[in-house]
Design a protein around this motif. Structure first.
Motif, mmCIF file in Angstrom:
data_model
loop_
_atom_site.group_PDB
_atom_site.id
_atom_site.type_symbol
_atom_site.label_atom_id
_atom_site.label_comp_id
_atom_site.label_asym_id
_atom_site.label_seq_id
_atom_site.Cartn_x
_atom_site.Cartn_y
_atom_site.Cartn_z
ATOM 1 N N SER A 82 0.852 -1.204 0.000
ATOM 2 C CA SER A 82 0.000 0.000 0.000
ATOM 3 C C SER A 82 0.882 1.247 0.000
ATOM 4 C CB SER A 82 -0.980 0.001 1.184
ATOM 5 O OG SER A 82 -0.323 -0.147 2.420
ATOM 6 N N TYR A 83 1.801 1.274 -0.953
ATOM 7 C CA TYR A 83 2.899 2.238 -1.014
ATOM 8 C C TYR A 83 2.528 3.351 -1.997
ATOM 9 C CZ TYR A 83 7.980 3.169 -0.481
ATOM 10 O OH TYR A 83 9.211 3.690 -0.169
ATOM 11 N N SER A 84 1.997 4.453 -1.494
ATOM 12 C CA SER A 84 1.553 5.539 -2.365
ATOM 13 C C SER A 84 2.748 6.257 -2.992
ATOM 14 C CB SER A 84 0.718 6.545 -1.577
ATOM 15 O OG SER A 84 -0.465 5.943 -1.087
ATOM 16 N N ILE A 85 2.643 6.532 -4.280
ATOM 17 C CA ILE A 85 3.691 7.242 -5.004
ATOM 18 C C ILE A 85 3.592 8.730 -4.681
ATOM 19 C CG2 ILE A 85 4.619 7.798 -7.285
ATOM 20 C CD1 ILE A 85 3.258 5.223 -8.311
ATOM 21 N N THR A 86 4.649 9.293 -4.122
ATOM 22 C CA THR A 86 4.702 10.727 -3.819
ATOM 23 C C THR A 86 6.045 11.292 -4.282
ATOM 24 O OG1 THR A 86 5.715 10.510 -1.617
ATOM 25 C CG2 THR A 86 3.307 10.327 -1.742
ATOM 26 N N PRO A 87 6.089 12.589 -4.607
ATOM 27 C CA PRO A 87 7.355 13.191 -5.032
ATOM 28 C C PRO A 87 8.464 13.024 -3.990
ATOM 29 C CG PRO A 87 5.533 14.647 -5.569
ATOM 30 C CD PRO A 87 4.954 13.546 -4.730
ATOM 31 N N LYS A 88 8.130 13.148 -2.723
ATOM 32 C CA LYS A 88 9.133 13.023 -1.666
ATOM 33 C C LYS A 88 9.739 11.631 -1.648
ATOM 34 C CE LYS A 88 9.854 13.852 3.283
ATOM 35 N NZ LYS A 88 9.207 14.277 4.565
ATOM 36 N N SER A 106 3.083 7.386 7.629
ATOM 37 C CA SER A 106 2.009 7.457 6.646
ATOM 38 C C SER A 106 1.748 8.905 6.256
ATOM 39 C CB SER A 106 0.731 6.830 7.210
ATOM 40 O OG SER A 106 -0.369 7.067 6.366
ATOM 41 N N THR A 107 1.315 9.109 5.019
ATOM 42 C CA THR A 107 0.992 10.464 4.559
ATOM 43 C C THR A 107 -0.418 10.884 4.951
ATOM 44 O OG1 THR A 107 0.214 9.562 2.441
ATOM 45 C CG2 THR A 107 2.523 10.254 2.567
ATOM 46 N N SER A 108 -1.250 9.942 5.376
ATOM 47 C CA SER A 108 -2.672 10.209 5.574
ATOM 48 C C SER A 108 -2.959 11.235 6.660
ATOM 49 C CB SER A 108 -3.403 8.905 5.901
ATOM 50 O OG SER A 108 -3.259 7.972 4.857
ATOM 51 N N ALA A 109 -2.409 11.005 7.854
ATOM 52 C CA ALA A 109 -2.706 11.896 8.968
ATOM 53 C C ALA A 109 -2.198 13.311 8.703
ATOM 54 C CB ALA A 109 -2.095 11.349 10.251
ATOM 55 N N GLN A 110 -1.013 13.424 8.131
ATOM 56 C CA GLN A 110 -0.467 14.747 7.827
ATOM 57 C C GLN A 110 -1.317 15.475 6.799
ATOM 58 O OE1 GLN A 110 1.835 16.433 9.346
ATOM 59 N NE2 GLN A 110 2.328 14.761 10.748
ATOM 60 N N GLY A 130 7.618 -0.325 -5.048
ATOM 61 C CA GLY A 130 8.889 0.339 -4.800
ATOM 62 C C GLY A 130 10.078 -0.539 -5.157
ATOM 63 N N VAL A 131 11.039 0.041 -5.866
ATOM 64 C CA VAL A 131 12.304 -0.631 -6.186
ATOM 65 C C VAL A 131 13.442 0.310 -5.819
ATOM 66 C CG1 VAL A 131 11.257 -1.951 -8.068
ATOM 67 C CG2 VAL A 131 12.403 0.212 -8.566
ATOM 68 N N GLN A 132 14.629 -0.234 -5.760
ATOM 69 C CA GLN A 132 15.796 0.570 -5.404
ATOM 70 C C GLN A 132 16.005 1.676 -6.439
ATOM 71 O OE1 GLN A 132 19.826 -1.325 -5.120
ATOM 72 N NE2 GLN A 132 19.557 -0.916 -2.928
ATOM 73 N N LYS A 133 16.376 2.843 -5.987
ATOM 74 C CA LYS A 133 16.583 3.994 -6.862
ATOM 75 C C LYS A 133 17.581 3.657 -7.961
ATOM 76 C CE LYS A 133 15.835 8.440 -7.676
ATOM 77 N NZ LYS A 133 14.485 8.941 -7.993
ATOM 78 N N GLY A 134 17.185 3.896 -9.201
ATOM 79 C CA GLY A 134 18.065 3.660 -10.332
ATOM 80 C C GLY A 134 17.966 2.286 -10.963
ATOM 81 N N ASP A 135 17.159 1.390 -10.372
ATOM 82 C CA ASP A 135 17.031 0.039 -10.934
ATOM 83 C C ASP A 135 15.971 0.038 -12.035
ATOM 84 O OD1 ASP A 135 17.035 -2.640 -11.512
ATOM 85 O OD2 ASP A 135 16.935 -3.310 -9.422
ATOM 86 N N THR A 136 16.325 0.649 -13.149
ATOM 87 C CA THR A 136 15.384 0.793 -14.258
ATOM 88 C C THR A 136 15.001 -0.550 -14.863
ATOM 89 O OG1 THR A 136 16.376 2.937 -14.758
ATOM 90 C CG2 THR A 136 15.014 1.945 -16.475
ATOM 91 N N GLU A 137 15.951 -1.473 -14.916
ATOM 92 C CA GLU A 137 15.683 -2.780 -15.514
ATOM 93 C C GLU A 137 14.581 -3.517 -14.761
ATOM 94 O OE1 GLU A 137 17.991 -6.957 -16.701
ATOM 95 O OE2 GLU A 137 19.079 -5.331 -15.709
#
Length: 284
Positions: free
Chosen positions: A111-117, A161-165, A233-240
């Motif tokens: 349940s990993y929401s995509i956010t810019p941060k 979590s981003t919800s409460a904020q 979610g994957v490790q940053k830069g793991d485009t493959e």
């Protein structure tokens, strides 16, 4: 009869042959976790939630159930791993970026929401589900009928979590935030009257409300406070790996497995899901 020199040469040749045979065996038994290999020892480690009914739940018997589990298992299969190759690891909200950055997991479906941060620290495949932030209330509570009613109420969510904020900064600035380690703790607080409301995604709340032991105790407010684009979610830069997961998600939607997983995990709660999102399209 062999001379001592000949015998020595023969011994050295035999020793070299033994070394080469062991080297070849070692190479052929490589445990590499590349999706298509045939090694019996290959494993893939996937982060999921352990305490979210309908999403990701570790049952008392040790089995894993939920929509995210089904998505993660389908993706793993497309990468070349069978269910027995999967090692499940708990991915609490506050720990997800760290787990990926340290390489403790190959990918996270939690349940990993995509956010810019978050995108500054990790990359996301998907999205694979569009949920909406909502609020869970006690069934007999009629004091909260609109989002602004959350002002001066004790509002529970989980750390990280981003919800409460989101509620605190945009909807009800006077809400009293109570952050716990997991949604189960928030739910217990709500049931016992320690908190007035639990906020997170409607898919998660529906999963809790649908559990047999909570029948008739809770209700969804139906506020739709935000759009939550669930990504893998994957490790940053793991485009493959990201690209491979995206292809697996497209296939899951195309062959009907995605809708089947939605019906299986959310249907009993009467959850009305959004259509499968398009890969790479984040709804704001």
């Amino acid at each position: 009869m062999n001379t001592p020199r000949a015998t020595r040469r023969l011994t050295l040749a035999l020793a070299a042959a033994v070394v080469l045979s062991f080297t070849g065996a070692a190479c052929s038994s490589d445990n590499g976790n590349s999706g298509g290999g045939g090694s019996e020892n290959k494993k893939i480690t996937i982060g999921i939630k352990f305490d979210q009914p309908g999403i990701g739940l570790k049952t008392p018997s040790g089995a894993y159930t939920g929509f995210d589990v089904d998505v993660a298992t389908y993706v793993a299969k497309q990468l070349g791993y069978s269910p027995k190759d999967i090692e499940w690891k708990e991915a609490k909200s506050a720990d997800r970026e760290t787990l990926l950055q340290r390489g403790d997991v190959d990918y996270i479906v939690a349940s990993y929401s995509i956010t810019p941060k978050r995108q500054e620290k990790v990359d996301f495949a998907g999205p694979y589900l569009l949920a909406h932030q909502d609020v869970l209330l006690r069934a007999n509570d009629n004091s909260i009928t609109k989002p602004s009613d959350l002002n001066n109420k004790k509002l529970c969510s989980v750390t990280g979590s981003t919800s409460a904020q989101n509620v605190k900064t945009k909807i009800a600035p006077k809400a009293q935030l109570q952050e716990y380690g997991g949604y189960s703790e928030c739910l217990t607080g709500l049931e016992n009257g320690v908190v007035d409301a639990l906020t997170t995604d409607d898919s998660i709340l529906a999963g809790y409300a649908a559990q047999p032991q909570f029948k008739g105790k809770f209700k969804l407010a139906g506020f739709k406070l935000s759009n939550e684009n669930y990504g893998i979610g994957v490790q940053k830069g793991d485009t493959e790996l990201k690209d491979k997961i995206n292809k697996a998600l497209e296939k899951m939607v195309a062959d009907g497995s995605w809708q089947a997983a939605v019906n299986k995990n959310f249907g009993p709660a009467g959850y009305k899901n959004e259509p499968a999102p398009k890969i790479g399209v984040v709804v704001t």
